[in-house]
Design a protein around this motif. Sequence first.
Motif, short mmCIF file in Angstrom:
data_model
loop_
_atom_site.label_atom_id
_atom_site.label_comp_id
_atom_site.label_asym_id
_atom_site.label_seq_id
_atom_site.Cartn_x
_atom_site.Cartn_y
_atom_site.Cartn_z
N SER A 79 0.81 -1.22 0.00
CA SER A 79 0.00 0.00 0.00
C SER A 79 0.85 1.27 0.00
CB SER A 79 -0.94 0.00 1.21
OG SER A 79 -0.20 0.01 2.43
N PHE A 133 1.95 0.04 -4.63
CA PHE A 133 0.65 0.22 -5.29
C PHE A 133 0.02 1.52 -4.81
CE2 PHE A 133 -3.91 -0.38 -5.79
CZ PHE A 133 -4.00 -0.91 -7.06
N LEU A 147 -3.26 3.98 -5.29
CA LEU A 147 -4.58 4.13 -5.88
C LEU A 147 -4.66 5.41 -6.71
CD1 LEU A 147 -7.06 3.01 -3.06
CD2 LEU A 147 -6.65 1.93 -5.27
N VAL A 179 -6.19 -1.18 0.27
CA VAL A 179 -5.21 -2.11 -0.29
C VAL A 179 -4.47 -2.86 0.81
CG1 VAL A 179 -3.12 -2.31 -1.70
CG2 VAL A 179 -4.92 -0.72 -2.37
#
Length: 224
Positions: free
Chosen positions: A84, A88, A90, A170
């Motif tokens: 998170s 990755f 968002l 996530v």
Amino acid sequence: MFPLLAICQPPPPFLCTTVTGSPSDFVLYLLPPIAALIGWLTNYLAVKMLFHPKAPVNILGLTVQGVFPKRQSQLASKLGDLVSQELFSLEEVTDRIKEASTSQETMDLIGKRIERTIREKLVKSFPMLSMFLSDDMVEKVTKLFKDEIRDFIRESADGVAKKVEEDLDVKEMVRQKVEAFSSDKLEDLLTSLMKKEFRFIEVIGAVIGFLIGCIQVGLTFAGS
């Protein structure tokens, strides 16, 4: 004589020996391969104990369990943090979605579809329109619809992105997925990824053991 051999008094013929040139001296040369075997076996067991035993086992009051099964919850939490925070984003995903949805290529495809709809379906449904829809008029109407659709997509993408960012955790998703792995699945996954590394650990244990055995032999000869 090297202390490892000197502890045997009197020395058993197949475990300890003196460097006297007697036929039993050849046993001394077994030290390197024996040490190599011990080094390999130790590291082999160490690798196996990363995953076994899968369930806690009580041995003489001491609870023993494989490292990964025991720490699976902590591993899941750390992986969730890593994915998170570092791997990755968002925001990046939603930005890519908005960029792709309003790209020139996408809008060209939309324009072609609008133009085909006007020329084929609209004129077929309302034949009188063919008297007014020149190529220039069709182009203007197509551009108008393209601009409206582009603005609508951007507004919609912003709303969808905001909703996704609010609803999708996530870190928690990764944590739940990893924590739900069975011990066998986790072992298969890590073994497939690190098979060569695990084998190297076993081999290096044998190599180091062999070298230690050679040093013992050398020191024994030097002290004789």
